[in-house]
Design a protein around this motif. Sequence first.
Motif, PDB file in Angstrom:
ATOM      1  N   ALA A 130     -61.690  70.276  32.588  1.00  0.00           N
ATOM      2  CA  ALA A 130     -61.841  69.664  31.432  1.00  0.00           C
ATOM      3  C   ALA A 130     -60.855  68.394  31.353  1.00  0.00           C
ATOM      4  CB  ALA A 130     -61.717  70.491  30.242  1.00  0.00           C
ATOM      5  N   VAL A 131     -59.738  68.808  31.717  1.00  0.00           N
ATOM      6  CA  VAL A 131     -58.663  67.608  31.515  1.00  0.00           C
ATOM      7  C   VAL A 131     -58.495  66.508  32.632  1.00  0.00           C
ATOM      8  CG1 VAL A 131     -55.853  67.184  31.320  1.00  0.00           C
ATOM      9  CG2 VAL A 131     -57.021  69.310  30.229  1.00  0.00           C
ATOM     10  N   LEU A 132     -58.628  67.178  33.833  1.00  0.00           N
ATOM     11  CA  LEU A 132     -58.500  66.415  35.032  1.00  0.00           C
ATOM     12  C   LEU A 132     -59.768  65.655  35.137  1.00  0.00           C
ATOM     13  CD1 LEU A 132     -56.671  68.552  37.624  1.00  0.00           C
ATOM     14  CD2 LEU A 132     -55.779  66.499  36.207  1.00  0.00           C
ATOM     15  N   GLY A 133     -61.068  66.345  35.008  1.00  0.00           N
ATOM     16  CA  GLY A 133     -62.369  65.342  34.812  1.00  0.00           C
ATOM     17  C   GLY A 133     -62.472  64.705  33.845  1.00  0.00           C
ATOM     18  N   ALA A 134     -61.923  64.618  32.656  1.00  0.00           N
ATOM     19  CA  ALA A 134     -61.853  63.662  31.861  1.00  0.00           C
ATOM     20  C   ALA A 134     -61.151  62.492  32.293  1.00  0.00           C
ATOM     21  CB  ALA A 134     -61.309  64.148  30.331  1.00  0.00           C
ATOM     22  N   VAL A 135     -59.891  62.775  32.738  1.00  0.00           N
ATOM     23  CA  VAL A 135     -59.097  61.600  33.323  1.00  0.00           C
ATOM     24  C   VAL A 135     -59.839  60.957  34.488  1.00  0.00           C
ATOM     25  CG1 VAL A 135     -57.029  61.004  34.692  1.00  0.00           C
ATOM     26  CG2 VAL A 135     -56.923  62.675  32.904  1.00  0.00           C
ATOM     27  N   TRP A 136     -60.376  61.806  35.498  1.00  0.00           N
ATOM     28  CA  TRP A 136     -61.293  61.130  36.653  1.00  0.00           C
ATOM     29  C   TRP A 136     -62.357  60.279  35.742  1.00  0.00           C
ATOM     30  CZ3 TRP A 136     -66.477  61.225  37.840  1.00  0.00           C
ATOM     31  CH2 TRP A 136     -66.718  60.506  38.830  1.00  0.00           C
ATOM     32  N   ALA A 137     -63.198  60.761  34.724  1.00  0.00           N
ATOM     33  CA  ALA A 137     -64.295  60.059  34.161  1.00  0.00           C
ATOM     34  C   ALA A 137     -63.802  58.628  33.718  1.00  0.00           C
ATOM     35  CB  ALA A 137     -65.035  60.973  33.113  1.00  0.00           C
ATOM     36  N   MET A 138     -62.721  58.835  32.800  1.00  0.00           N
ATOM     37  CA  MET A 138     -62.005  57.417  32.233  1.00  0.00           C
ATOM     38  C   MET A 138     -61.611  56.141  33.282  1.00  0.00           C
ATOM     39  SD  MET A 138     -59.766  58.572  29.156  1.00  0.00           S
ATOM     40  CE  MET A 138     -58.725  59.739  30.136  1.00  0.00           C
ATOM     41  N   GLY A 139     -61.073  56.829  34.439  1.00  0.00           N
ATOM     42  CA  GLY A 139     -60.782  55.936  35.521  1.00  0.00           C
ATOM     43  C   GLY A 139     -62.132  55.526  36.199  1.00  0.00           C
ATOM     44  N   TYR A 140     -63.230  56.313  36.537  1.00  0.00           N
ATOM     45  CA  TYR A 140     -64.328  55.805  37.300  1.00  0.00           C
ATOM     46  C   TYR A 140     -65.168  54.965  36.147  1.00  0.00           C
ATOM     47  CZ  TYR A 140     -68.525  56.115  40.091  1.00  0.00           C
ATOM     48  OH  TYR A 140     -69.740  55.577  41.129  1.00  0.00           O
ATOM     49  N   THR A 141     -65.103  55.346  35.112  1.00  0.00           N
ATOM     50  CA  THR A 141     -65.783  54.308  34.063  1.00  0.00           C
ATOM     51  C   THR A 141     -65.227  52.986  34.141  1.00  0.00           C
ATOM     52  OG1 THR A 141     -66.580  56.325  32.663  1.00  0.00           O
ATOM     53  CG2 THR A 141     -66.579  53.878  31.768  1.00  0.00           C
ATOM     54  N   THR A 142     -63.750  52.698  34.015  1.00  0.00           N
ATOM     55  CA  THR A 142     -62.992  51.572  34.173  1.00  0.00           C
ATOM     56  C   THR A 142     -63.413  50.983  35.520  1.00  0.00           C
ATOM     57  OG1 THR A 142     -61.087  52.650  33.003  1.00  0.00           O
ATOM     58  CG2 THR A 142     -60.820  50.542  34.240  1.00  0.00           C
ATOM     59  N   ARG A 143     -63.484  51.646  36.594  1.00  0.00           N
ATOM     60  CA  ARG A 143     -64.011  50.852  37.847  1.00  0.00           C
ATOM     61  C   ARG A 143     -65.163  50.288  37.582  1.00  0.00           C
ATOM     62  NH1 ARG A 143     -63.131  50.881  43.452  1.00  0.00           N
ATOM     63  NH2 ARG A 143     -64.964  51.014  44.557  1.00  0.00           N
ATOM     64  N   LEU A 144     -66.375  51.028  37.171  1.00  0.00           N
ATOM     65  CA  LEU A 144     -67.637  50.466  37.224  1.00  0.00           C
ATOM     66  C   LEU A 144     -67.719  49.152  35.947  1.00  0.00           C
ATOM     67  CD1 LEU A 144     -69.744  53.776  36.613  1.00  0.00           C
ATOM     68  CD2 LEU A 144     -69.316  52.306  38.634  1.00  0.00           C
ATOM     69  N   ARG A 145     -66.907  49.199  35.005  1.00  0.00           N
ATOM     70  CA  ARG A 145     -66.798  48.307  34.211  1.00  0.00           C
ATOM     71  C   ARG A 145     -66.209  47.008  34.868  1.00  0.00           C
ATOM     72  NH1 ARG A 145     -62.848  46.100  30.868  1.00  0.00           N
ATOM     73  NH2 ARG A 145     -61.452  47.942  31.279  1.00  0.00           N
ATOM     74  N   ARG A 146     -65.113  46.982  35.470  1.00  0.00           N
ATOM     75  CA  ARG A 146     -64.578  46.133  36.157  1.00  0.00           C
ATOM     76  C   ARG A 146     -65.605  45.405  37.166  1.00  0.00           C
ATOM     77  NH1 ARG A 146     -58.344  48.162  37.681  1.00  0.00           N
ATOM     78  NH2 ARG A 146     -57.848  48.122  35.432  1.00  0.00           N
ATOM     79  N   SER A 147     -66.012  46.202  37.964  1.00  0.00           N
ATOM     80  CA  SER A 147     -67.208  45.843  38.994  1.00  0.00           C
ATOM     81  C   SER A 147     -68.102  45.103  38.270  1.00  0.00           C
ATOM     82  CB  SER A 147     -67.827  47.163  39.758  1.00  0.00           C
ATOM     83  OG  SER A 147     -68.791  46.640  40.683  1.00  0.00           O
ATOM     84  N   PHE A 148     -68.569  45.540  37.112  1.00  0.00           N
ATOM     85  CA  PHE A 148     -69.808  44.754  36.625  1.00  0.00           C
ATOM     86  C   PHE A 148     -69.215  43.390  35.992  1.00  0.00           C
ATOM     87  CE2 PHE A 148     -71.441  43.519  32.192  1.00  0.00           C
ATOM     88  CZ  PHE A 148     -72.667  43.190  32.607  1.00  0.00           C
ATOM     89  N   LEU A 149     -67.826  43.461  35.472  1.00  0.00           N
ATOM     90  CA  LEU A 149     -67.420  41.999  35.117  1.00  0.00           C
ATOM     91  C   LEU A 149     -67.269  41.272  36.249  1.00  0.00           C
ATOM     92  CD1 LEU A 149     -64.733  43.379  32.392  1.00  0.00           C
ATOM     93  CD2 LEU A 149     -67.016  42.174  32.001  1.00  0.00           C
TER      94      LEU A 149
END
Length: 355
Positions: A130-149
């Motif tokens: 739960a903890v590490l998966g949430a951290v990974w999800a936040m990082g991967y979402t940030t990566r997707l957002r940066r890619s979109f921008l």
Amino acid sequence: MIARLHLYLVDAAASVVIGVLVAYAMVEHQEKPWWLVVPGATLVAFPVAVRRRGPVVALAVSTLATVAVVVGQVLPVVALGAPVGAICFALYTVAVERNRTWSLAGLVFATVAVSGVSGGEPETWLVCVAVLGAVWAMGYTTRLRRSFLQRESASQAEQALADERLRIARELHDVVAHNLSLIAVQAGNAAHVRSPEHAYEALQVISETSRAALTEMRGLLGVLRSDADLVPSPGLDGLAELADRASLAGVRVTLDVRGEAVVPEGIGLSAYRIVQEALTNVVKHAAPAACAVLVEVTAEAVRVEVADDGPGVKELGVGHGLIGMRERVAVYGGTFGAGPGPDGGFRVVAELPVR
């Protein structure tokens, strides 16, 4: 550069805090000597300070150092909070900076390692996932957002380039149409006049007009071919030269500019091109004729009126001239009208709001 340095300072501060917490836990719970505490705490916490340089290496070092200090009984299992914080920092960076394969591999590696040294019970596994998966999800979402921008920014840049090239193409049309019309009229005069003096004057106008046209065309085409600096765009101060050229082509032009001639560059260029195109139409369709050009500049708008006393037209054409003028006015939300004048001839009226 300053923003990047700020991020590194934040990472360094986080690394120091985590290192102090790890060292305190080692001394408080295990009473280990300093020669074990300092290297162990450094290996766990220092990768946080350099995680932006090598996120995968930082994650691997923090995770392996955490496993080593727990297995070696230098750090108790109950004090895993600070080392897991260091692992979370590194894992987040891996998820942001590396592709999905690398980030998922890092997530699995960190989850297995932390769960293994913390006892391996089912509830421990769930907490780690739960903890590490949430951290990974936040990082991967940030990566997707940066890619979109980035894609959006690239798309906007391409659209801006296409718009600029279209604008330059319109400028090129205006230049060619205006100057070639003058050249055609003067060439016709030179072919029909019997006086050598008049023929010489016509050829002189052709020579000067063609040179000016070539110079302006080279500038416009140079912009399309390279990143050369743009020359200053023509504006209201160039209207007198337009009137002189049209006069040489047999159109008696009276120019009246009222108000302050200092306007925004885009407004000034549009007004210049509207007058240029209107005079070109007079030269092509109404010469010899008299033409009055009125430009009124106020704080609210720039009003352009070009009226001639020629034969007029029975119906409006659909060439690029009138369309181009109408589009230039529409860009600024102004009004445009073209048609027979009240006393005959043809009249063009355009109003460009000054925003």
